[in-house]
Design an enzyme around this catalytic site. Structure first.
Site, PDB file in Angstrom:
ATOM      1  N   ASP A  11      34.445 106.048 -19.784  1.00  0.00           N
ATOM      2  CA  ASP A  11      35.577 105.557 -20.555  1.00  0.00           C
ATOM      3  C   ASP A  11      35.067 104.332 -21.317  1.00  0.00           C
ATOM      4  O   ASP A  11      33.959 103.838 -21.059  1.00  0.00           O
ATOM      5  CB  ASP A  11      36.724 105.200 -19.598  1.00  0.00           C
ATOM      6  CG  ASP A  11      37.935 104.637 -20.314  1.00  0.00           C
ATOM      7  OD1 ASP A  11      38.194 105.064 -21.457  1.00  0.00           O
ATOM      8  OD2 ASP A  11      38.623 103.779 -19.741  1.00  0.00           O
ATOM      9  N   ASP A  13      37.430 101.358 -23.098  1.00  0.00           N
ATOM     10  CA  ASP A  13      38.223 100.143 -22.879  1.00  0.00           C
ATOM     11  C   ASP A  13      38.355  99.836 -21.387  1.00  0.00           C
ATOM     12  O   ASP A  13      38.675 100.719 -20.587  1.00  0.00           O
ATOM     13  CB  ASP A  13      39.625 100.306 -23.465  1.00  0.00           C
ATOM     14  CG  ASP A  13      39.617 100.365 -24.987  1.00  0.00           C
ATOM     15  OD1 ASP A  13      38.578 100.067 -25.590  1.00  0.00           O
ATOM     16  OD2 ASP A  13      40.668 100.710 -25.565  1.00  0.00           O
ATOM     17  N   ASP A  22      42.320  98.023 -28.726  1.00  0.00           N
ATOM     18  CA  ASP A  22      43.498  97.985 -29.601  1.00  0.00           C
ATOM     19  C   ASP A  22      44.218  96.645 -29.475  1.00  0.00           C
ATOM     20  O   ASP A  22      44.510  95.976 -30.475  1.00  0.00           O
ATOM     21  CB  ASP A  22      44.464  99.115 -29.239  1.00  0.00           C
ATOM     22  CG  ASP A  22      43.939 100.493 -29.600  1.00  0.00           C
ATOM     23  OD1 ASP A  22      42.967 100.574 -30.385  1.00  0.00           O
ATOM     24  OD2 ASP A  22      44.491 101.485 -29.099  1.00  0.00           O
ATOM     25  N   ASP A  97      40.231 106.973 -25.170  1.00  0.00           N
ATOM     26  CA  ASP A  97      41.448 107.051 -25.969  1.00  0.00           C
ATOM     27  C   ASP A  97      41.536 105.874 -26.949  1.00  0.00           C
ATOM     28  O   ASP A  97      42.619 105.535 -27.419  1.00  0.00           O
ATOM     29  CB  ASP A  97      42.682 107.079 -25.050  1.00  0.00           C
ATOM     30  CG  ASP A  97      43.949 107.491 -25.776  1.00  0.00           C
ATOM     31  OD1 ASP A  97      43.834 108.083 -26.870  1.00  0.00           O
ATOM     32  OD2 ASP A  97      45.058 107.220 -25.271  1.00  0.00           O
ATOM     33  N   ASP A 179      38.972 103.748 -15.778  1.00  0.00           N
ATOM     34  CA  ASP A 179      39.900 102.789 -15.177  1.00  0.00           C
ATOM     35  C   ASP A 179      41.365 103.163 -15.351  1.00  0.00           C
ATOM     36  O   ASP A 179      42.207 102.745 -14.562  1.00  0.00           O
ATOM     37  CB  ASP A 179      39.686 101.402 -15.797  1.00  0.00           C
ATOM     38  CG  ASP A 179      40.165 101.367 -17.242  1.00  0.00           C
ATOM     39  OD1 ASP A 179      41.302 100.933 -17.479  1.00  0.00           O
ATOM     40  OD2 ASP A 179      39.423 101.803 -18.129  1.00  0.00           O
TER      41      ASP A 179
END
Length: 276
Positions: A11, A13, A22, A97, A179
């Site tokens: 992942d 972030d 973001d 994402d 996470d």
């Protein structure tokens, strides 16, 4: 390379970087209040696209966004851990994402972009007017990924991980690090031979702890950048050590069989020729 049977999927972030990219951009550019107003009205991915258009309308440039991204916080042990994993021969991929523009700018600045063979994330591009546009990985306005797990409407990481698994050759071992809630679905898709590294006391960890029996992979948690490096490299070296032992065993068995075969040939009773 020694570790070419290992695929590490990260992942981004709060896994590779310390924050949500973001939120970092929105906060650093001073648009937090507007973001919070819009968030209850539409999905996160749609809010980010609208925010990028508003940021452009307020006179902020792509370079302003990039400059903020280049200041994003990261634990000092993350970069050497990723570089060492790559040096050991592992294939590294990202499943996030976030969006492609943010991730590529950050990785380029950290000197990590060439470490990764694939980045799976939401498209992010600069349009002809110089605005950053962010699109959903799955266009949820026209179709749904159909996942029953707590995945956001624009991305099911479980579906993407299954595609990655299908593309790999037999015998590949996946190490997955994440996470967030979105990482739970992909955690469920891992096999017994794989390893799961959830970040302790983060949403994915809490979901996993509700019923660990649902997870087939071996679970080894981590809490910070030092843990990230230590646990990841321990797993990689454990796999490599086991592969070396198996190779040596097979090599020893093969040499033993060759020796036995030669000895058997030497002890064969010669065939007597019969004089007519």
């Amino acid at each position: 390379m020694a570790g070419n049977n290992i695929v590490v999927v990260f992942d981004f972030d709060k896994t590779i970087i310390d924050v949500d990219s973001d939120n970092w951009v929105i906060d650093e550019l001073g648009f937090t209040d507007l973001f919070n107003e819009l968030l209850p009205t539409m999905p996160w991915n749609s809010v980010m696209d609208k925010m990028m258009m508003e940021i452009h309308a307020q006179g902020k440039t792509i370079e302003d966004i990039s400059a903020v991204l280049r200041k994003i916080p990261i634990h000092p042990r993350i970069i050497p851990a990723i570089k060492e994993a790559r040096a050991l021969g592992c294939e590294l991929r990202i499943l996030s994402d976030a969006n492609m523009f943010f991730i590529e700018v950050i990785l380029e600045n950290l000197g990590l972009k060439d470490c990764f063979s694939e980045i799976n994330t939401n498209p992010g591009f600069v349009d002809e007017e110089g605005r950053l546009r962010i699109s959903p990985y799955v266009d949820f306005n026209h179709c749904s990924h159909g996942c029953p797990n707590p995945c956001p409407p624009n991305m099911c990481k479980g579906v993407i991980l299954q595609r990655i698994q299908a593309s790999l050759g037999a015998g590949k071992i996946i190490i997955y690090l994440g996470d967030g809630i979105g990482d739970y679905c992909s955690s469920l898709k891992l096999d017994e031979k794989d390893y799961l590294m959830p970040r302790k006391d983060f949403p994915v960890w809490n979901l996993i702890c509700e019923n660990t029996m649902l997870i087939k992979a071996k679970i080894q948690e981590w809490a910070d950048g030092e843990d990230f490096e230590r646990v990841l490299l321990q797993i990689i070296n454990k796999i490599l050590s086991r592969e070396k032992e198996v190779a040596e065993l097979l090599s020893g068995d093969y040499n033993k069989l060759q020796t036995l075969s030669m000895a058997a040939q030497e002890n064969l009773i010669p065939v007597l020729s019969v004089t007519q």
